[in-house]
Each structure stands twice: as structure tokens, then as C-alpha cells.
Design a protein around this motif. Structure first.
Motif, PDB file in Angstrom:
ATOM      1  N   SER A  27      73.429 -43.305 -31.431  1.00 12.49           N
ATOM      2  CA  SER A  27      72.402 -44.323 -31.243  1.00 12.49           C
ATOM      3  C   SER A  27      71.837 -44.317 -29.831  1.00 12.49           C
ATOM      4  CB  SER A  27      72.968 -45.698 -31.566  1.00 12.49           C
ATOM      5  OG  SER A  27      74.057 -45.977 -30.720  1.00 12.49           O
ATOM      6  N   ALA A  28      72.028 -43.233 -29.114  1.00  9.22           N
ATOM      7  CA  ALA A  28      71.438 -43.129 -27.784  1.00  9.22           C
ATOM      8  C   ALA A  28      69.921 -43.007 -27.911  1.00  9.22           C
ATOM      9  CB  ALA A  28      72.008 -41.915 -27.072  1.00  9.22           C
ATOM     10  N   PRO A  29      69.203 -43.342 -26.838  1.00 13.88           N
ATOM     11  CA  PRO A  29      67.747 -43.192 -26.893  1.00 13.88           C
ATOM     12  C   PRO A  29      67.379 -41.780 -27.336  1.00 13.88           C
ATOM     13  CG  PRO A  29      68.384 -44.325 -24.896  1.00 13.88           C
ATOM     14  CD  PRO A  29      69.648 -43.896 -25.576  1.00 13.88           C
ATOM     15  N   GLY A  30      66.449 -41.690 -28.208  1.00 12.56           N
ATOM     16  CA  GLY A  30      66.038 -40.393 -28.700  1.00 12.56           C
ATOM     17  C   GLY A  30      66.633 -40.071 -30.052  1.00 12.56           C
ATOM     18  N   ALA A  31      67.698 -40.785 -30.419  1.00 13.73           N
ATOM     19  CA  ALA A  31      68.282 -40.542 -31.723  1.00 13.73           C
ATOM     20  C   ALA A  31      67.356 -41.070 -32.810  1.00 13.73           C
ATOM     21  CB  ALA A  31      69.637 -41.229 -31.819  1.00 13.73           C
ATOM     22  N   HIS A  33      66.704 -42.491 -36.755  1.00  9.86           N
ATOM     23  CA  HIS A  33      67.383 -43.549 -37.475  1.00  9.86           C
ATOM     24  C   HIS A  33      66.510 -43.846 -38.681  1.00  9.86           C
ATOM     25  CE1 HIS A  33      67.409 -48.253 -36.831  1.00  9.86           C
ATOM     26  NE2 HIS A  33      67.305 -47.966 -38.079  1.00  9.86           N
ATOM     27  N   ALA A  34      66.951 -43.288 -39.800  1.00  9.31           N
ATOM     28  CA  ALA A  34      66.165 -43.399 -41.016  1.00  9.31           C
ATOM     29  C   ALA A  34      66.421 -44.737 -41.678  1.00  9.31           C
ATOM     30  CB  ALA A  34      66.539 -42.270 -41.968  1.00  9.31           C
ATOM     31  N   ASN A  56      72.157 -41.750 -37.852  1.00  7.70           N
ATOM     32  CA  ASN A  56      72.276 -43.090 -38.413  1.00  7.70           C
ATOM     33  C   ASN A  56      71.259 -43.288 -39.542  1.00  7.70           C
ATOM     34  OD1 ASN A  56      74.229 -43.677 -36.622  1.00  7.70           O
ATOM     35  ND2 ASN A  56      73.120 -45.265 -35.508  1.00  7.70           N
TER      36      ASN A  56
ATOM     37  N   GLY B  44      60.201 -44.939 -42.234  1.00 10.52           N
ATOM     38  CA  GLY B  44      60.108 -45.749 -41.027  1.00 10.52           C
ATOM     39  C   GLY B  44      61.338 -45.600 -40.168  1.00 10.52           C
ATOM     40  N   THR B  45      61.115 -45.531 -38.899  1.00  7.59           N
ATOM     41  CA  THR B  45      62.244 -45.529 -37.983  1.00  7.59           C
ATOM     42  C   THR B  45      61.939 -46.536 -36.895  1.00  7.59           C
ATOM     43  OG1 THR B  45      61.198 -43.697 -36.843  1.00  7.59           O
ATOM     44  CG2 THR B  45      62.969 -43.167 -38.373  1.00  7.59           C
ATOM     45  N   ALA B  46      62.955 -47.105 -36.334  1.00 11.14           N
ATOM     46  CA  ALA B  46      62.735 -48.138 -35.333  1.00 11.14           C
ATOM     47  C   ALA B  46      63.049 -47.599 -33.952  1.00 11.14           C
ATOM     48  CB  ALA B  46      63.613 -49.341 -35.631  1.00 11.14           C
ATOM     49  N   VAL B  48      64.463 -47.497 -30.121  1.00 15.01           N
ATOM     50  CA  VAL B  48      65.740 -47.788 -29.493  1.00 15.01           C
ATOM     51  C   VAL B  48      65.459 -48.398 -28.126  1.00 15.01           C
ATOM     52  CG1 VAL B  48      67.815 -46.702 -28.577  1.00 15.01           C
ATOM     53  CG2 VAL B  48      66.773 -45.850 -30.673  1.00 15.01           C
ATOM     54  N   VAL B  49      66.256 -49.359 -27.726  1.00 19.52           N
ATOM     55  CA  VAL B  49      66.080 -49.897 -26.385  1.00 19.52           C
ATOM     56  C   VAL B  49      66.335 -48.786 -25.384  1.00 19.52           C
ATOM     57  CG1 VAL B  49      67.000 -51.470 -24.671  1.00 19.52           C
ATOM     58  CG2 VAL B  49      66.677 -52.240 -27.002  1.00 19.52           C
ATOM     59  N   GLY B  50      65.434 -48.628 -24.511  1.00 18.19           N
ATOM     60  CA  GLY B  50      65.536 -47.520 -23.558  1.00 18.19           C
ATOM     61  C   GLY B  50      64.135 -47.029 -23.293  1.00 18.19           C
ATOM     62  N   ALA B  52      62.815 -44.357 -23.221  1.00 13.01           N
ATOM     63  CA  ALA B  52      62.289 -43.263 -24.024  1.00 13.01           C
ATOM     64  C   ALA B  52      61.803 -43.708 -25.393  1.00 13.01           C
ATOM     65  CB  ALA B  52      63.366 -42.190 -24.196  1.00 13.01           C
ATOM     66  N   ALA B  53      62.042 -44.976 -25.701  1.00 14.56           N
ATOM     67  CA  ALA B  53      61.766 -45.405 -27.069  1.00 14.56           C
ATOM     68  C   ALA B  53      60.279 -45.419 -27.401  1.00 14.56           C
ATOM     69  CB  ALA B  53      62.361 -46.780 -27.307  1.00 14.56           C
ATOM     70  N   ARG B  61      57.983 -44.146 -32.543  1.00 19.94           N
ATOM     71  CA  ARG B  61      58.870 -44.784 -33.507  1.00 19.94           C
ATOM     72  C   ARG B  61      58.544 -46.261 -33.482  1.00 19.94           C
ATOM     73  NH1 ARG B  61      61.725 -41.039 -31.126  1.00 19.94           N
ATOM     74  NH2 ARG B  61      62.477 -42.368 -29.453  1.00 19.94           N
ATOM     75  N   TYR B 163      67.755 -52.275 -34.431  1.00 21.09           N
ATOM     76  CA  TYR B 163      67.959 -52.958 -35.706  1.00 21.09           C
ATOM     77  C   TYR B 163      67.509 -54.411 -35.686  1.00 21.09           C
ATOM     78  CZ  TYR B 163      71.038 -48.931 -36.407  1.00 21.09           C
ATOM     79  OH  TYR B 163      71.547 -47.666 -36.504  1.00 21.09           O
TER      80      TYR B 163
END
Lengths: 394, 480
Positions: A27-31, A33-34, A56, B44-46, B48-50, B52-53, B61, B163
């Protein structure tokens, strides 16, 4: 506090399912997640896609039927459970997040929660670069063995602490009954530490917790006040309300007798316990919650002000729980393990600075700034600790 | 409450690139695409905090829109379309003639931070933070990166994290705290500032290797006559100003940003404000403070780009380059003894302000936006606008042309031990140089007739860096 760590009833599933088909936390940034949806109706189990990339995967399961349903993600043998969302009432939806390796799986629903289930369908997870790069974990069997060891070790720890609580309580009760208040006061906090170290387990027995550990503020009108804190007030009456009278000898004997008897019952009840991985991790979280709500505020020991003894014991218990699963965590989320290591150490350093002899500074002698520093560090530890369960069970 | 009447009040089309953000919609509406839609497409993908998101537009995303989730949860799978419709961008809705309440979105990534010349929203939650003991430079940078990513999501009306509030693993605490679930973006802006102690503690400690980057002007404000400052209500290494048209949205922002900070920084003090006391755009009606008077009539307005450039934004060459395009934020917690004020004759009240209570016109005549005539006298020869009146003392003409962009809020924090309302003005001003505030406040502190009814109990100064570029983070230039 509501107990978060329940004694094992029939909860083996969480551990069993946790260690199959998993890759290290991605779950790191860049991962990626479907996000998929599942419609569980009376007659069908419709998944919005039959493939996903490794990593994930989120299944949002909606129950459009009229019975309570379950959703399963099964391994390629169509038997072992990789992930499940259970107890989904009609009209509700629930999210299942699983961290999946490339491979063949099956999806199925079980309206009514019994029988063979319906709509079993193949589900394929294709390789993805992010997940592949992380696939360097030891085999599932190795992980399972470590978890098994951690479970057994924790059960032993609980029994040991309660055993010491039994011994210490006997000595405390004897001194108190004999009117040796100085000895009783000396033994009070040190003995209670054994309770506080396993507090989430000890208080999970709904009838014993109020008998042993109820604070005066928790009493209902007309309720008989027994246990540690009733005796605490008698031993440290300085802050008691005007007109408070020391307990007569007969009342002392009654309270001491009940304390010993209830502790013996507790000891019997913990003997057969065993623990799942999720119970252990949630127990660690629960102990930090105890610190945050009761100890760092000085609400636990309002007469003796020995809150820091309890604080330390809660942290001890949380650290034992964490240490038991740390090896597994390092394999799954090394960053989280490093953060928790650092923050446990930082909190301990703050507590150590308040040590006096065998004990601690009284809560009432702490400056507001010191309490704020402790509270900040409890938050600093509890926030990442809250991610422990998901990191291990996902 | 500083007056600072501007000498020019031109209205007209505002050059969007320069100053007040116009509510953005279509662009962000696209990004705030409904999660129900994502689910239905099974692709769909969400985010991520960061940092790069945020991906490139079109390939980004997608984060979780609170309204989208609400649509999904409220209507079940069968109601996929509802969430999508409810989540349309502002322009689309406006075109239909029925703007959705609270649907305003201000873009986060831009030249200047939002929340300064942005039309003042109705509600405030302001928080000052101290870095944790032992926090490192890397901790500070990672915190600013995490705050930036979270602020971009929050201001767009999205939940925190991959999430959000309800979509995560069942055995983990939700990433987002959830009280804004289903609420629109509500014009939320998040503005971050750096206090003097971030660069050097009062003991001279340079914790983060920033002492050499400290602007000369970023020092504690001087003691003003009458100040009764409480240490617990002032100072701070960092600050976040969260403004929104819905108090729950503003509180949600501070709550989640402080949760993200646990272990790296903790709240030192915070303040809720329930009603704006200034207009920062000619499109806004002038609100009233708790004295019952219109406040901010003559504020710096976003529609005056030249005035904003001269008085609000730190210019190239003013100081360290990292602050160019930023501003200085002064916060003052001003307690009002409103019980005493309420027993004061209307004549006295208007004399104190130098304006009429109803219309807000200067006592020299005209209407609210008429320039005060300080030379005008009455039948006794005394000036119509008294020498000790607030409007006179705070006016640029009395302060070498100094102007401030005021952005304060009314507060009532319960009551004190004597049963008096713990009420007042949480004064916020933005200016190019802290000396602008000091000049005006010195004049007020010495002579203002209003001092009988106010007491300054909290004070803080922050350097507000320029806005973050996409892919970067707030304050990045400070660490370059």
C-alpha cells in the motif's frame, strides 16, 4: 472501556485465512489497488470482474438478497479461504480488502451462511510489477509457524501475569485485613501492574471486571462497590469527600476476601484461553486506548495517584503483544515495524524520566507540560499501532 | 478590527491567475468522479496519501468523493446513477439553475496558497502545532508532504487515504474519520504557515537546519500596550487555517491533519470561528462583528490585484526566495467584553467605531463605501470622526498607506467563570511584511477608544509559503 480482546470462542478463521495468498504490504504510494463490486443476491454471486492485477484488491460486497450472506475468496483448491466478508445483513454492504499474489482463485457467496454456497466462479490474478517486486517473503508455512508460536507465547504470558496477580493479591489482602496500611499501600500499585499488563484480557470477563476494577465514578445508584479501587479509597482517604469514614474491620475483611476470591476465579478462567493473531494485535491497540483514556488523564487512580504504574503496565503488555508478532510484521511491513520500534522506545524514555525508586512520580506531581508530552507520545504510538491488525491480517 | 480603508475600490473582472480564485468546478469535477462509477466499471482505483498520488490529469488515480460514496451507500448498488448526478461539477449544476449548496471547490495547487484572497468562507478552524521533541528535518518534510497530499484531497471533497472512511479493511481503523462523509467540499481551503520557532527556538536551537533560511521579519511580534497574552493561546511551529462554508468540513480537515501529524507534531492551540468578519471580495456583503458593527468594509479585496501585490504577497527580493509569492499571517485572539459594550449608548458605540451601526457609513457622511472625511467637523468644531475612533486610527492615511488583508472570525467559546460569554474576534490578517500589522496595531493600542472593550489574549505570527505545484509540497523551496 469495552473489551477489545475477547477470549477465543470460535475465531480461528482470522489467523488461518491471514497467511495464505498474501504478499508483503503493497500500500505504499504508487501501489495499485483494484476496486471490484460483488452483488450477493438470493440466487447469484455477481463479481464485477473476473480478473485483477496482483496487489491490494477491494471487494465491496452488497447483499441484495433477503438473508444474511457471506462472501468468500477461495484458493485454487476451492477449499482454503483466502479472504471472507461475513455477517452481511440484507441491504448492507461490506468491504473486503485482500493482498493477492498472481494465481487462480474462486469467488463464492453463501446467503443464509450455511450449505455449499452459490455462484462459485473462477477469479484470476495477473502479475503486476509492483507486487512481483515485493514477492520475497518466506513461505506461508514459515509464517504460520511463527504466528502459532506467538499465540502460544501470549497465552503463557497471560497465565503467568494472572498467576502473579493471585500471589500479589493474597499478600495485599492480608496486609490490608491486618490493618498494616503502609504495607498495603506499598503493594497496591505493584500488584495491580499484573492486572494492567493483561487488562484487555482480564476485563473481557464481563462479570469479573466490575467486581475487581470498578472506579467510584462508574458505579450505578445502589451498586455494591468492591475491588481494588474501593480499597484504594480507604487506603488513601486524603481526597475523599467530607464525612468519608474509614471502613470498619469487618468491611475490610469482606472486601479483601472478595478480591482474593474473584482473582482466583479470574485465574481459572484464563487457563484454557488461546488467542488469534487479530486478538493479539487488537489487544495491543486496546491497551494503548486504556492509557489514552484513563491513565494519561489521571482518572484511573483518583485516590492513590499511582496512574503511571498502570500506564507502564499497559505499555508493558502492549509491547509484549507487539514483540510476539514483530517478526511477522517485519516481513509484511518493515516500515511500520521500524516506526513502532521507535515510538515504543520514545514512550518508554518519557516514562523512565518519571521513575522514582521502584516506582514513579505521583500523577498529581506531574506538570501539565509533562502530561501533554506523554499524551502526545501515546498518540504517536497508538496511531501506527492501529494499523497493525490490517498489516498482519491483510 | 484594524480599519485600513482602501483608497480605491474598483470592482471589475478579476484576473484569475493573479488573485482571488474563482470557484473551479469542471476540472475538479472530473477528478472527483464518483466512486460508484469506478466500481461499476470495475476499473476504479483510489489515490494513496502521498505526494505521488496525484497523477497526470486524465490518468490520475481517482480519490474517493464523499458525495459519491454517499450516493453509493445510500442508494445501494441499484442507485449508481444518483451519486454521479449529485457529484457533477459546479458549472454543470449552475447551468441547470440550481447550484448545490456547498459545492464550491477552490483549486489547491496554484501560485499562491488558497485561503488568503479566496472570498472569506463562513467558518474557521485554526490550529497551531509544535513539532514533536526529537522530530527531525526528514520528519518535518514528510509531514509537509503528507499534509499537502491530504489537503489536496480534502479541498476537492475527497476522503483521506486510499480507502476513506468506510471502504477499508474491516479489521483496521478507517483512514478517514468520517464526519464529513456525504458532505460537499463546502469551499474548503487549507493554508499552512511556519512560525518563528520552526527556524530557531527561543533558546536559539536550530532543530531543522533552517536558521539561515529564516526571514529577518519572522520574529515574535512586539509587546503592544494593553496586551494580556496567554502563552497557551499563542505561538507555534506550524499553523493550519481551515476555512469552509460548513463548520463540520473545517473541523474534519483539522482533525484529520492533526491525526496525520501524531508523532511528528501535536496541536499547541486551536480556535473555532463561526462567522467571518471580513469580506475579501467585492462579491461579498460586509459581515458584522460581535459588537454589531460591519467589519472589513474597507478591506483589501481580491479584485484589486495591484493592491494585493503591493500589500499582501511577499515580493521577489523582500527576503529569502522560498517565501516569494507567500505572505505573513498574523493571528490575534481578541476577547471582547461584550456585556459592557452592550450597556454602552449608541452614540458612544458609533463614536468608538467612527461609523454608523446600521449602514456602516463613516460619521462624516455618505454610505458604507464612502471614503471617510477625517477633516469634516460638527457644530462644536470637533471632528465628526473622533481622533480616537477605530476607523481613523486604522485608516491607511493615518498609517503611511499601510493596508492589511483581514480575514478574521467571530468566536464564542462558551463562557468564563463569571458567566460572561467567552466571546470575541479571532483576528487574522495577511500582509507582505509583519511591520504593516505592527504599525497599525501600535496606533490602535495607544489610542483606540475601543480598547476599553477588547483585550488581546493570544498572538502568533507565521510565514505562509507560496502555493505548491502539482507533484511538490507546501514549503518545498525552503528545503531545496
Amino acid at each position: 472501556m469495552q473489551p477489545r480482546l475477547l477470549p477465543l470462542a470460535a475465531l480461528a478463521a482470522a489467523t488461518a485465512l491471514a497467511l495464505t495468498g498474501c504478499v508483503p504490504n503493497a500500500s505504499a504510494p504508487g501501489a495499485t489497488h483494484a476496486a471490484l463490486t460483488v452483488d450477493s443476491s438470493a440466487t447469484a454471486c455477481t463479481v464485477s470482474a473476473s480478473t485483477a492485477s496482483a496487489g491490494n484488491v477491494t471487494f465491496t460486497v452488497s447483499n441484495s438478497g433477503d438473508q444474511v450472506t457471506e462472501f468468500y475468496l477461495l484458493g485454487d483448491d476451492q477449499l482454503h479461504i483466502v479472504g471472507e466478508a461475513e455477517n452481511i445483513g440484507p441491504g448492507l454492504s461490506r468491504t473486503l480488502v485482500v493482498d493477492l499474489n498472481a494465481g487462480s482463485y474462486f469467488t463464492a457467496c453463501k446467503p443464509g451462511m450455511t450449505g455449499a454456497g452459490i455462484g462459485q466462479a473462477p477469479f484470476t490474478v495477473t502479475p503486476s510489477s509492483a507486487a512481483d517486486a515485493a514477492t520475497n517473503a518466506p513461505g506461508d508455512a514459515d509464517l504460520a509457524a511463527r504466528v502459532e508460536t506467538a499465540n502460544a507465547n501470549y497465552a503463557s504470558y497471560v497465565k503467568d501475569q494472572i498467576g502473579q496477580l493471585v500471589t500479589g493479591t493474597a499478600a495485599f489482602a492480608a496486609a490490608y485485613t491486618a490493618g498494616d496500611d503502609d504495607t498495603a499501600r506499598t503493594l497496591y500499585a505493584a500488584t495491580r501492574a499484573h492486572w494492567e499488563r493483561v487488562e484487555t484480557v482480564a476485563e473481557s470477563f464481563g462479570d469479573l471486571d466490575p467486581k475487581l476494577d470498578l472506579r467510584e465514578a462508574d458505579l450505578e445508584e445502589g451498586q455494591d462497590w468492591t475491588g481494588w479501587h474501593a480499597i484504594e479509597k480507604d487506603l488513601w482517604p486524603a481526597d475523599a469527600e467530607a464525612g468519608f469514614a474509614a471502613y470498619p474491620a469487618a468491611e475490610r475483611a469482606r472486601l479483601a476476601g472478595l478480591l482474593v476470591a474473584d482473582t482466583a476465579t479470574l485465574n481459572e478462567k484464563v487457563q484454557p484461553l488461546s488467542f488469534t493473531l487479530a486478538q493479539q494485535t487488537n489487544g495491543a491497540i486496546g491497551l494503548l486506548d486504556e492509557v489514552a483514556t484513563g491513565k494519561v488523564t489521571g482518572e484511573e487512580e483518583v485516590w492513590s495517584h499511582t496512574d503511571l504504574w498502570d500506564f507502564q503496565a499497559n505499555v508493558d503488555g502492549a509491547r509484549v503483544l507487539y514483540a510476539g508478532v514483530r517478526d511477522v510484521l517485519v516481513q509484511k511491513d518493515a516500515d511500520l515495524a521500524a516506526t513502532l520500534d521507535t515510538r515504543f522506545a520514545a514512550l518508554q524514555a518519557l516514562l523512565d524520566a518519571q521513575r522514582v525508586g521502584d516506582g514513579f512520580v505521583l500523577y498529581t506531581d506531574l506538570s501539565t507540560g509533562t502530561v501533554k508530552g506523554l499524551a502526545d507520545q501515546v498518540n504517536a504510538l497508538a496511531e501506527p499501532l492501529g494499523r497493525l491488525t490490517a498489516a498482519l491480517v491483510l | 478590527m484594524q480599519g485600513g480603508d482602501s483608497r480605491e475600490r474598483k470592482s471589475g473582472p478579476f484576473p484569475g491567475a493573479e488573485g482571488a480564485e474563482t470557484p473551479l468546478s469542471r476540472e475538479d469535477g472530473e477528478e472527483r468522479k464518483d466512486r460508484a462509477d469506478a466500481g461499476a466499471n470495475a476499473s476504479g482505483t483510489a489515490s494513496v496519501v502521498g505526494a505521488a498520488a496525484e497523477g497526470p490529469r486524465g490518468t490520475s488515480r481517482r480519490g474517493i468523493s464523499r458525495r459519491g460514496l454517499f450516493g453509493l451507500a445510500g442508494a445501494g448498488v441499484a442507485g449508481l446513477g444518483i451519486g454521479i448526478a449529485a457529484d457533477r461539477g459546479v458549472q454543470a449544476v449552475a447551468a441547470a439553475g440550481a447550484p448545490a449548496a456547498g459545492s464550491t471547490v477552490y483549486p489547491f495547487y496554484q501560485e499562491h496558497q488558497a485561503g488568503i484572497v479566496t472570498p472569506a468562507q463562513d467558518r474557521l478552524h485554526f490550529a497551531a502545532f509544535d513539532l514533536a521533541p526529537g522530530a527531525t528535518r526528514a520528519d518535518l518534510i514528510s509531514l509537509l508532504q503528507d499534509w499537502t497530499a491530504a489537503a489536496a484531497a480534502l479541498t476537492a471533497g475527497r476522503d483521506i487515504g486510499s480507502y476513506g472512511a468506510v471502504g477499508g479493511p474491516y479489521d483496521a481503523p478507517p483512514e478517514d474519520t468520517g464526519e464529513a462523509f456525504g458532505l460537499p467540499p463546502a469551499g474548503l481551503t487549507i493554508t499552512v504557515g511556519f512560525g518563528p520557532t520552526l527556524f530557531e527556538t527561543s533558546a536559539g536551537l536550530d532543530r531543522f537546519g533552517l536558521a539561515s533560511a529564516r526571514p529577518d521579519a519572522l520574529v515574535d511580534l512586539p509587546h503592544f500596550p494593553g496586551d494580556q497574552l496567554e502563552a497557551a493561546r499563542g505561538g507555534g511551529d506550524l499553523c493550519i487555517q481551515a476555512c469552509a462554508d460548513d463548520p463540520q468540513v473545517a473541523v474534519h480537515a483539522i482533525r484529520n491533519l492533526s491525526r496525520i501529524a501524531f508523532g511528528r507534531a501535536a496541536i499547541r492551540w486551536s480556535q473555532l470561528g463561526f462567522g467571518r468578519t471580513s469580506s475579501t471580495s467585492t462579491s461579498q456583503a460586509t459581515p458584522r462583528n460581535l459588537f454589531g458593527f460591519k467589519d472589513g468594509t474597507a478591506n483589501v479585496k481580491a479584485e484589486q490585484p495591484a493592491v494585493v501585490d503591493e500589500h499582501v504577497w511577499v515580493g521577489a527580493g523582500d527576503g529569502p526566495a522560498w517565501l516569494t509569492g507567500g505572505s505573513y499571517l498574523v493571528a490575534r485572539r481578541i476577547r471582547m467584553t461584550i456585556e459592557t459594550w452592550d450597556r454602552t449608548a449608541l452614540r458612544e458605540q458609533e463614536t468608538v467605531f467612527g461609523r454608523t451601526k446600521g449602514e456602516g457609513a463613516p460619521l462624516s457622511g455618505g454610505t458604507e463605501f464612502t471614503e471617510p472625511d477625517f477633516a469634516s467637523t460638527g457644530n462644536t468644531g470637533a471632528p465628526l470622526i473622533a481622533a480616537t475612533s477605530h476607523v481613523r486610527l486604522a485608516h491607511p492615511a493615518q498609517n503611511n498607506g499601510v493596508q492589511l488583508l483581514r480575514r478574521g472570525y467571530n468566536f464564542v467559546d462558551g463562557n468564563d467563570d463569571l458567566g460572561r460569554l467567552e466571546a470575541g474576534l479571532f483576528f487574522i490578517s495577511y500582509q507582505r511584511r509583519p511591520s504593516q500589522f505592527t504599525t497599525v496595531q501600535l496606533a490602535l493600542a495607544r489610542h483606540d477608544a475601543m480598547n476599553e472593550y477588547v483585550r488581546h489574549v493570544g498572538s502568533a505570527l507565521f510565514a505562509v509559503p507560496p502555493g505548491a505545484a502539482r507533484g511538490s509540497y507546501l514549503g518545498a523551496a525552503l528545503f531545496a
